[in-house]
Design a protein around this motif. Structure first.
Motif, PDB file in Angstrom:
ATOM      1  N   TRP A 191      -3.686  13.123  -4.918  1.00  0.00           N
ATOM      2  CA  TRP A 191      -4.160  11.859  -4.356  1.00  0.00           C
ATOM      3  C   TRP A 191      -3.324  11.466  -3.141  1.00  0.00           C
ATOM      4  CZ3 TRP A 191      -2.086   6.845  -3.990  1.00  0.00           C
ATOM      5  CH2 TRP A 191      -3.017   5.849  -3.662  1.00  0.00           C
ATOM      6  N   MET A 192      -2.016  11.660  -3.225  1.00  0.00           N
ATOM      7  CA  MET A 192      -1.144  11.353  -2.087  1.00  0.00           C
ATOM      8  C   MET A 192      -1.514  12.203  -0.880  1.00  0.00           C
ATOM      9  SD  MET A 192       0.915   8.867  -2.792  1.00  0.00           S
ATOM     10  CE  MET A 192       2.239   8.986  -1.590  1.00  0.00           C
ATOM     11  N   ARG A 193      -1.691  13.494  -1.094  1.00  0.00           N
ATOM     12  CA  ARG A 193      -1.989  14.413   0.016  1.00  0.00           C
ATOM     13  C   ARG A 193      -3.371  14.189   0.609  1.00  0.00           C
ATOM     14  NH1 ARG A 193       0.703  19.010  -3.431  1.00  0.00           N
ATOM     15  NH2 ARG A 193       2.720  19.184  -2.386  1.00  0.00           N
ATOM     16  N   GLU A 194      -4.359  13.926  -0.232  1.00  0.00           N
ATOM     17  CA  GLU A 194      -5.739  13.856   0.244  1.00  0.00           C
ATOM     18  C   GLU A 194      -6.199  12.458   0.634  1.00  0.00           C
ATOM     19  OE1 GLU A 194      -8.332  15.809  -2.534  1.00  0.00           O
ATOM     20  OE2 GLU A 194      -7.410  17.762  -2.162  1.00  0.00           O
ATOM     21  N   ILE A 195      -5.578  11.425   0.056  1.00  0.00           N
ATOM     22  CA  ILE A 195      -6.078  10.068   0.297  1.00  0.00           C
ATOM     23  C   ILE A 195      -4.999   9.144   0.861  1.00  0.00           C
ATOM     24  CG2 ILE A 195      -7.077   8.016  -0.812  1.00  0.00           C
ATOM     25  CD1 ILE A 195      -8.711   9.966  -2.486  1.00  0.00           C
ATOM     26  N   HIS A 196      -3.936   8.932   0.099  1.00  0.00           N
ATOM     27  CA  HIS A 196      -2.979   7.885   0.475  1.00  0.00           C
ATOM     28  C   HIS A 196      -2.246   8.180   1.785  1.00  0.00           C
ATOM     29  CE1 HIS A 196      -0.541   4.351  -0.194  1.00  0.00           C
ATOM     30  NE2 HIS A 196       0.531   5.072   0.113  1.00  0.00           N
ATOM     31  N   ILE A 197      -1.630   9.334   1.908  1.00  0.00           N
ATOM     32  CA  ILE A 197      -0.882   9.643   3.127  1.00  0.00           C
ATOM     33  C   ILE A 197      -1.801   9.654   4.350  1.00  0.00           C
ATOM     34  CG2 ILE A 197       0.477  11.411   4.328  1.00  0.00           C
ATOM     35  CD1 ILE A 197       1.870  11.915   1.589  1.00  0.00           C
ATOM     36  N   PRO A 198      -2.992  10.277   4.284  1.00  0.00           N
ATOM     37  CA  PRO A 198      -3.889  10.168   5.445  1.00  0.00           C
ATOM     38  C   PRO A 198      -4.246   8.713   5.791  1.00  0.00           C
ATOM     39  CG  PRO A 198      -4.593  11.975   4.052  1.00  0.00           C
ATOM     40  CD  PRO A 198      -3.509  11.243   3.292  1.00  0.00           C
ATOM     41  N   ASP A 199      -4.431   7.860   4.774  1.00  0.00           N
ATOM     42  CA  ASP A 199      -4.712   6.446   5.039  1.00  0.00           C
ATOM     43  C   ASP A 199      -3.532   5.759   5.725  1.00  0.00           C
ATOM     44  OD1 ASP A 199      -7.251   6.653   3.961  1.00  0.00           O
ATOM     45  OD2 ASP A 199      -6.736   5.653   2.064  1.00  0.00           O
ATOM     46  N   VAL A 200      -2.319   6.080   5.291  1.00  0.00           N
ATOM     47  CA  VAL A 200      -1.125   5.508   5.927  1.00  0.00           C
ATOM     48  C   VAL A 200      -1.044   5.969   7.378  1.00  0.00           C
ATOM     49  CG1 VAL A 200       1.404   5.494   5.927  1.00  0.00           C
ATOM     50  CG2 VAL A 200       0.159   5.219   3.767  1.00  0.00           C
ATOM     51  N   CYS A 227       0.787   3.637  12.859  1.00  0.00           N
ATOM     52  CA  CYS A 227       2.175   3.165  12.881  1.00  0.00           C
ATOM     53  C   CYS A 227       3.187   4.303  12.793  1.00  0.00           C
ATOM     54  CB  CYS A 227       2.405   2.175  11.736  1.00  0.00           C
ATOM     55  SG  CYS A 227       1.363   0.705  11.824  1.00  0.00           S
ATOM     56  N   PHE A 228       2.744   5.491  12.393  1.00  0.00           N
ATOM     57  CA  PHE A 228       3.660   6.596  12.136  1.00  0.00           C
ATOM     58  C   PHE A 228       3.264   7.828  12.932  1.00  0.00           C
ATOM     59  CE2 PHE A 228       3.512   3.892   8.359  1.00  0.00           C
ATOM     60  CZ  PHE A 228       4.847   3.540   8.273  1.00  0.00           C
ATOM     61  N   THR A 229       4.257   8.662  13.225  1.00  0.00           N
ATOM     62  CA  THR A 229       4.010   9.875  13.987  1.00  0.00           C
ATOM     63  C   THR A 229       3.889  11.114  13.097  1.00  0.00           C
ATOM     64  OG1 THR A 229       6.389  10.210  14.328  1.00  0.00           O
ATOM     65  CG2 THR A 229       5.196   8.971  16.022  1.00  0.00           C
ATOM     66  N   GLY A 230       4.261  11.002  11.830  1.00  0.00           N
ATOM     67  CA  GLY A 230       4.163  12.132  10.924  1.00  0.00           C
ATOM     68  C   GLY A 230       4.669  11.775   9.544  1.00  0.00           C
ATOM     69  N   TYR A 252       3.279  -2.206  10.349  1.00  0.00           N
ATOM     70  CA  TYR A 252       2.805  -1.598   9.109  1.00  0.00           C
ATOM     71  C   TYR A 252       3.034  -2.519   7.915  1.00  0.00           C
ATOM     72  CZ  TYR A 252       2.375   1.416   5.088  1.00  0.00           C
ATOM     73  OH  TYR A 252       2.005   1.913   3.864  1.00  0.00           O
ATOM     74  N   GLN A 253       4.249  -3.032   7.784  1.00  0.00           N
ATOM     75  CA  GLN A 253       4.584  -3.872   6.634  1.00  0.00           C
ATOM     76  C   GLN A 253       3.779  -5.168   6.612  1.00  0.00           C
ATOM     77  OE1 GLN A 253       8.890  -3.830   7.182  1.00  0.00           O
ATOM     78  NE2 GLN A 253       9.105  -2.415   5.463  1.00  0.00           N
ATOM     79  N   LYS A 254       3.491  -5.705   7.758  1.00  0.00           N
ATOM     80  CA  LYS A 254       2.746  -6.972   7.831  1.00  0.00           C
ATOM     81  C   LYS A 254       1.243  -6.771   7.644  1.00  0.00           C
ATOM     82  CE  LYS A 254       1.769 -10.829  10.906  1.00  0.00           C
ATOM     83  NZ  LYS A 254       1.953 -11.390  12.255  1.00  0.00           N
ATOM     84  N   ASN A 255       0.686  -5.753   8.286  1.00  0.00           N
ATOM     85  CA  ASN A 255      -0.768  -5.632   8.371  1.00  0.00           C
ATOM     86  C   ASN A 255      -1.407  -4.582   7.472  1.00  0.00           C
ATOM     87  OD1 ASN A 255      -1.134  -7.637  10.491  1.00  0.00           O
ATOM     88  ND2 ASN A 255      -0.032  -6.185  11.786  1.00  0.00           N
ATOM     89  N   PHE A 256      -0.632  -3.634   6.958  1.00  0.00           N
ATOM     90  CA  PHE A 256      -1.229  -2.529   6.211  1.00  0.00           C
ATOM     91  C   PHE A 256      -0.617  -2.288   4.833  1.00  0.00           C
ATOM     92  CE2 PHE A 256      -1.655  -1.531  10.756  1.00  0.00           C
ATOM     93  CZ  PHE A 256      -3.037  -1.455  10.851  1.00  0.00           C
ATOM     94  N   ALA A 257       0.694  -2.433   4.709  1.00  0.00           N
ATOM     95  CA  ALA A 257       1.383  -2.076   3.465  1.00  0.00           C
ATOM     96  C   ALA A 257       0.865  -2.808   2.230  1.00  0.00           C
ATOM     97  CB  ALA A 257       2.895  -2.276   3.615  1.00  0.00           C
ATOM     98  N   PRO A 258       0.630  -4.123   2.288  1.00  0.00           N
ATOM     99  CA  PRO A 258       0.194  -4.798   1.057  1.00  0.00           C
ATOM    100  C   PRO A 258      -1.074  -4.185   0.442  1.00  0.00           C
ATOM    101  CG  PRO A 258       0.908  -6.414   2.659  1.00  0.00           C
ATOM    102  CD  PRO A 258       0.873  -5.085   3.377  1.00  0.00           C
ATOM    103  N   ALA A 259      -2.078  -3.910   1.241  1.00  0.00           N
ATOM    104  CA  ALA A 259      -3.327  -3.344   0.718  1.00  0.00           C
ATOM    105  C   ALA A 259      -3.130  -1.915   0.226  1.00  0.00           C
ATOM    106  CB  ALA A 259      -4.417  -3.390   1.794  1.00  0.00           C
TER     107      ALA A 259
END
Length: 102
Positions: free
Chosen positions: A21-30, A35-38, A69-76
């Motif tokens: 789930w991390m590899r296929e969904i969560h990390i790609p969503d992050v 906000c991140f380069t890798g 990221y912490q303000k606009n994306f992390a909570p969801a």
């Protein structure tokens, strides 16, 4: 350069589902937040905890990126993780500054 490090302990027996789930969904969503380069996943070795412990590292260029990221994306995104895995995980987060790039 900076690293946003999320250390997660996942219950025995749930780790393979979580990793997928991390590899296929969560990390790609992050990463889609822009906000991140890798990112990378590391397994923490030599820990006496039950289950399995992993470090997920997201690299970013300036502090404004992590603040956004912490303000606009992390909570969801964190809520989605909690809904999916609930009490099967515990996590803590740290910010790191890269002093000597590889």
């Amino acid at each position: 350069m900076f690293i946003y490090n999320v250390t997660v302990n996942i219950d025995e027996g749930s780790d393979q589902e979580w990793l997928l789930w991390m590899r296929e969904i969560h990390i790609p969503d992050v990463l889609k937040t822009g906000c991140f380069t890798g990112s990378r996943i590391l397994k923490v070795l030599g820990v006496d905890d039950t289950g399995h412990t992993y470090s997920i590292q997201y690299s970013f260029k300036k502090m404004e990126d992590i603040e956004n990221y912490q303000k606009n994306f992390a909570p969801a995104l964190q809520l989605e993780h909690k809904k999916k895995f609930g009490e099967k995980t515990t996590a803590f987060r740290t910010l790191l500054q890269v002093m000597d790039p590889a």
